[in-house]
Design an enzyme around this catalytic site. Structure first.
Site, PDB file in Angstrom:
ATOM      1  N   LEU A  11      -1.451  -2.149  11.699  1.00 36.73           N
ATOM      2  CA  LEU A  11      -2.516  -1.902  10.727  1.00 36.73           C
ATOM      3  C   LEU A  11      -3.226  -3.178  10.303  1.00 36.73           C
ATOM      4  O   LEU A  11      -4.384  -3.153   9.903  1.00 36.73           O
ATOM      5  CB  LEU A  11      -1.934  -1.216   9.493  1.00 36.73           C
ATOM      6  CG  LEU A  11      -1.379   0.203   9.698  1.00 36.73           C
ATOM      7  CD1 LEU A  11      -0.723   0.703   8.422  1.00 36.73           C
ATOM      8  CD2 LEU A  11      -2.504   1.152  10.129  1.00 36.73           C
ATOM      9  N   GLY A  12      -2.521  -4.276  10.357  1.00 40.02           N
ATOM     10  CA  GLY A  12      -3.129  -5.533   9.943  1.00 40.02           C
ATOM     11  C   GLY A  12      -2.078  -6.612   9.802  1.00 40.02           C
ATOM     12  O   GLY A  12      -0.876  -6.356   9.863  1.00 40.02           O
ATOM     13  N   GLY A  14      -1.316 -10.496   7.636  1.00 41.78           N
ATOM     14  CA  GLY A  14      -1.726 -11.430   6.595  1.00 41.78           C
ATOM     15  C   GLY A  14      -0.859 -12.666   6.612  1.00 41.78           C
ATOM     16  O   GLY A  14      -0.119 -12.922   7.561  1.00 41.78           O
ATOM     17  N   ALA A  17       3.027 -11.139   6.187  1.00 41.53           N
ATOM     18  CA  ALA A  17       3.646 -10.116   7.016  1.00 41.53           C
ATOM     19  C   ALA A  17       2.625  -9.468   7.939  1.00 41.53           C
ATOM     20  O   ALA A  17       1.412  -9.549   7.721  1.00 41.53           O
ATOM     21  CB  ALA A  17       4.288  -9.046   6.125  1.00 41.53           C
ATOM     22  N   LYS A  34       6.386  -3.201   6.929  1.00 39.94           N
ATOM     23  CA  LYS A  34       5.921  -4.596   6.844  1.00 39.94           C
ATOM     24  C   LYS A  34       7.031  -5.522   7.340  1.00 39.94           C
ATOM     25  O   LYS A  34       8.161  -5.458   6.864  1.00 39.94           O
ATOM     26  CB  LYS A  34       5.541  -4.954   5.408  1.00 39.94           C
ATOM     27  CG  LYS A  34       4.349  -4.166   4.892  1.00 39.94           C
ATOM     28  CD  LYS A  34       3.814  -4.767   3.595  1.00 39.94           C
ATOM     29  CE  LYS A  34       2.532  -4.073   3.162  1.00 39.94           C
ATOM     30  NZ  LYS A  34       1.901  -4.721   2.004  1.00 39.94           N
ATOM     31  N   ASP A 127       1.411 -11.268  -7.966  1.00 36.99           N
ATOM     32  CA  ASP A 127       0.429 -11.400  -6.879  1.00 36.99           C
ATOM     33  C   ASP A 127      -0.584 -10.261  -6.923  1.00 36.99           C
ATOM     34  O   ASP A 127      -0.876  -9.631  -5.901  1.00 36.99           O
ATOM     35  CB  ASP A 127       1.152 -11.435  -5.528  1.00 36.99           C
ATOM     36  CG  ASP A 127       0.251 -11.958  -4.399  1.00 36.99           C
ATOM     37  OD1 ASP A 127      -0.758 -12.612  -4.712  1.00 36.99           O
ATOM     38  OD2 ASP A 127       0.575 -11.711  -3.231  1.00 36.99           O
TER      39      ASP A 127
END
Length: 865
Positions: A11-12, A14, A17, A34, A127
């Site tokens: 999905l992506g 960063g 993770a 993740k 965060d």
């Protein structure tokens, strides 16, 4: 993991993770899986991270994304959350830029509701940002609750600087997070949510910049631009609520997330609005553009811990603003545990150096983080050259200089053992030391910076009882300023290099440092730091001193501070050590207070019968040796001179050997006798272990030509013999119960590890720890050797006969307890079932930086005239 989760697609990815869409086979549902980046998993430590993340698993709230699962697979850490159909708030902002005011306020209120619930359960998100806010059916769901907290608490959290990674985003981090504060409160989440709402309303966060340094500098110094000036449809009460959420000081923000929601929803509420001049409404800091010359910013475990910022003068007519802020210095342990000078500032204010457990560390204005200085792994007593090009330091008895632009260390003097080195503009280095055969004297010395033999430049009169310390050359090259001690009292004095005459002033203080604005900075035994107006040509004070700070740390002979010629100052703040707790910790990690009021505890040692504990207690007056009766909770003070520490017991428990003013002493443990001097000499020494027969003490020595591990027979004191030369910082020595082996820590492998050698004639060493180890301690039967590895207590199962061998290693528990640089900060009970440890200490010291003090002082004095 194939039997539990079927991964469909990525999905992506960063900074922390990679996120996968997966099918939970057991529960037949879609999940977001993740996986932490491999290097991040390695740094944080899987076991501790997973233990900490479990604290958030029970959070159940309609606006909080739940934690389904977590674990480790093939060395990679993962955690599993529900898969949300929809988009993140970041996706929405990327597409629409700004949100309708009502919708933005509703989303912020839903996030605040989730935060209020978590805060009531003792959890701070740390965060909050658009990426962590998911929109499901138009409603907010906060993701990654507790992930940043788990990362900060897991082992290696403070070592993230080594990878350049950070947890947290500077656009949304509160000033206290940006400064690297260890204690983060719910008000940091309120600040971050204020930033998110600001961005939903205006299309950008309140502070932006090309680099993380630039963003944090603006966070610390500027006010956000007015919301209503950018978007007239924003109601005044919404602007007032956002302004209060974005206050620099946590105390000025909302007391809770619920209060923030109430202020956003009530148009009639009298939300706090800071009164600001119109020039600041437009985003101009302090009424005029503040120009940042440079910023050295260090990444901390949870984000960007700010280093230091050097400020130019404000435009003419505007009062300079004195900036005070906290700096976290990783790997320093406690700076006041290190003997001698531990801080040095470059004259131009471009960098400072501090002593750490891994060598000298440089905090430079053109670097993102503090970096080890190559070639100075065992350096101490740092000082800069006047042109900022060289760093001088002591490497054992050798005085050395190192080019900061790169290059090999250069030896200045092979036997210049001393303290408080300063490099004058005449290219001469001055310091104080004890002359041969007179260990209780302190004289002033000088040596050419190009190399050569040191020579004496001033000494006290015989029988005066005076000690000369900390010489510096004033501008003009004619006068050396220094401190004269007579007993505990110190005052300023000046030496005329032409006539050799000494002028004594009435001004108390020590550790003089020259500031080009026309001041001498002095320390006092009460921890205060003063700025004394001084005329270098006439060599005399020209006014009363001005207090810069009252909360510094001092050992009574030197201040834990450094100041540049430009007036930039850093100092260690007092007070944190006085809140340390004395704890009994089981082998499984269960901690129980001994019932002692928190004080500045250090270096505890069980008596041989386990009924008493000898330890140091530090206070503003210095450090002394005390004994605590565990059962009766009664304290007995053994020393009163303020310079005593590092106590160990003799095997019969009748006496205690300790260090006092860097020398070895012995005293009856019930306090009934007078202290007995064992060894007084140049250098610094700490007792380590008394031999099982009670006839000798093994100790470690530094700062002299005899640096290393040595032993002293009580009957033949002060004669001592060398056991092992200190080539690689050998320290934290522990003698085995049978007296045939010594365990110690050394950095010969490039990091601190624990080794064992035969005693008294050291043969081949045997490694004990792997992947880092320090502070070894033996069990009473000699079958176990304990040591620290990060914040883990480790146990090595060993055999002593026919030779030493390690058969197994395992972790007992993990905990944030005080650690030592050269001396063990815990002890093992005689039965080996629990430990005495000190809580409230830290792996890093907190420094306070002060900028623009002398600029403001000059401005105020001009106005008075």
């Amino acid at each position: 993991m194939a039997d539990r989760y079927a991964i469909e697609r990525e999905l992506g990815a960063g900074g922390m993770a990679t996120v996968y869409l997966a099918h939970d086979i057991r529960h037949d549902r879609r999940v977001a899986l993740k996986v932490l980046r491999p290097e991040l998993s390695a740094i944080l430590g899987a076991e501790r991270f997973l233990h900490e993340i479990k604290t958030t698993a029970n959070l159940q709230h309609p606006h909080i994304l739940s934690l389904f699962d977590s674990g480790e697979a093939d060395g990679l850490v993962y955690y599993v959350m529900p898969y949300i159909e929809g988009e993140s708030l970041r996706d929405r902002l990327n597409r629409d830029k700004q949100l309708p005011v009502d919708e933005a306020v509703r989303i912020a209120s839903e996030v605040a509701d989730a935060l209020e619930y978590a805060h009531q359960h003792g959890i701070v998100h740390r965060d909050i940002k658009p990426e962590n806010i998911l929109l499901h059916g138009g409603h907010a769901m906060v993701a990654d609750f507790g992930i940043a907290l788990a990362a900060s608490r897991s082992e290696g959290g403070t070592r993230m600087t080594e990878t350049g990674m950070s947890l947290g985003t500077p656009h949304y981090m509160s000033p206290e997070q940006s400064m690297g504060e260890r204690e983060i409160t719910p008000k940091a989440d309120i600040y971050a949510l204020g930033c998110v709402l600001y961005e939903m309303l205006t299309a950008e966060p309140p502070f932006t910049g090309a680099t993380a340094q630039a963003i944090i500098a603006r966070v610390m110094t500027e006010q956000p631009r007015s919301l209503t000036l950018q978007r007239k449809s924003i109601p005044p009460h919404v602007e007032a609520a956002v302004e209060r959420a974005l206050e620099k000081l946590p105390a000025d923000r909302f007391a809770s997330a619920a209060e923030f929601v109430a202020a956003l929803s009530d148009a009639g509420a009298t939300a706090h609005r800071a009164v600001r001049p119109s020039s600041r409404q437009a985003g101009t800091p302090f009424g005029a553009p503040a120009r940042i010359a440079a910023a050295g910013l260090a990444f901390a475990a949870l984000g960007l811990g700010a280093g230091f910022v050097i400020w130019h003068r404000a435009p003419a007519g505007s009062p300079p603003v004195v900036l005070r802020y906290a700096l976290s210095v990783p790997d320093s342990a406690a700076l006041n545990n290190v003997s001698g000078t531990v801080l040095a500032y470059a004259p131009d204010g471009s960098a400072f150096v501090y002593v750490s457990r891994i060598g000298l560390m440089l905090r430079s204005a053109d670097r993102v983080e503090a970096v080890p200085i190559p070639g100075a792994r065992r350096g101490g007593g740092p000082f800069f050259s006047p042109d900022n090009q060289w760093l001088g330091y002591l490497d054992g008895p050798r005085l050395t200089k190192l080019p900061l632009a790169g290059g090999a260390p250069v030896s200045i003097c092979d036997s210049c053992v001393g303290y408080s080195f300063s490099w004058g503009t005449d290219d001469t280095i001055r310091f104080h030391t004890s002359p041969p055969g007179h260990p209780n004297m302190r004289v002033l010395m000088a040596v050419p910076a190009r190399g050569g033999r040191a020579h004496e430049i001033a000494h006290p009169d015989s029988g005066s009882g005076e000690l000369f310390r900390s010489p510096i050359l004033l501008p003009g090259r004619r006068t050396v300023l220094f401190a004269i001690f007579n007993g505990p009292a110190a005052r300023l004095a000046a030496l005329d290099l032409n006539t050799h005459a000494i002028t004594r002033f009435d001004q108390p203080g020590f550790s003089p440092t020259w500031v080009a604005a026309g001041f001498v900075v002095l320390g006092n035994s009460d921890g205060s730091i003063l700025a004394l107006p001084f005329d270098p040509e006439k060599a005399r004070p020209t006014g009363a001193p001005v207090t810069i700070a009252r909360d510094g740390v001092s050992d009574g002979t030197a201040m834990l501070a450094a100041v540049s010629a430009t007036g930039a100052l850093v100092y260690e703040r007092s007070g944190s050590a006085s809140r340390r707790q004395l704890l009994q910790v089981s082998r499984s990690g269960v901690a129980t207070p001994f019932g002692a009021e928190p004080k500045g505890f250090e270096s505890p040692r069980f008596a041989p019968d386990g009924r008493r504990i000898a330890l140091d207690i530090g206070a503003e007056s210095g450090s002394d040796v005390w004994v605590f009766d565990i059962a009766q909770r009664v304290w007995s003070r053994l020393t009163t001179n303020g310079v005593s520490n590092h106590a160990i017991w003799t095997p019969d428990g009748r006496r205690i050997v300790y260090a006092s003013n860097d020398d070895l002493w012995r005293i009856v443990s019930d306090g009934s006798g007078r202290p007995e001097s064992l060894l007084v000499a140049v250098g610094t020494r700490w007792p380590a272990s008394v031999t099982p027969d009670g006839r000798a003490v093994v100790f470690q020595e530094s700062g002299s030509s005899e640096a290393g591990i040595r032993s002293l027979d009580f009957d033949s004191a002060p004669a001592a013999r060398m056991i092992m030369k200190g080539a690689f910082g050998e320290s934290a020595v522990a003698l085995s119960p049978d007296g045939h082996w010594i365990a110690y820590q050394s950095d010969e492998a490039g990091r601190t590890e624990v080794y064992v050698r035969p005693y008294p004639d050291p043969g081949a060493r045997v490694p004990v720890s792997v992947q880092g180890g320090s502070e070894p301690a033996w069990s009473r039967d000699g079958r176990e050797l304990f040591y620290r590895s990060g914040d883990s207590m480790m146990l090595a199962t060993v055999s002593l006969s026919p030779t030493f061998a390690v058969s197994a290693r395992r972790r007992l528990f993990v905990g944030s307890y005080l650690t030592g640089v050269t001396f063990r900060q815990y002890d093992v009970s005689p039965d080996g079932q629990h430990f005495v440890m000190v809580a409230g200490g830290a792996e890093s010291s907190t420094l306070i930086a002060v900028n623009n003090f002398f600029e403001r002082l000059g401005y105020d004095r001009r106005r008075q005239r």
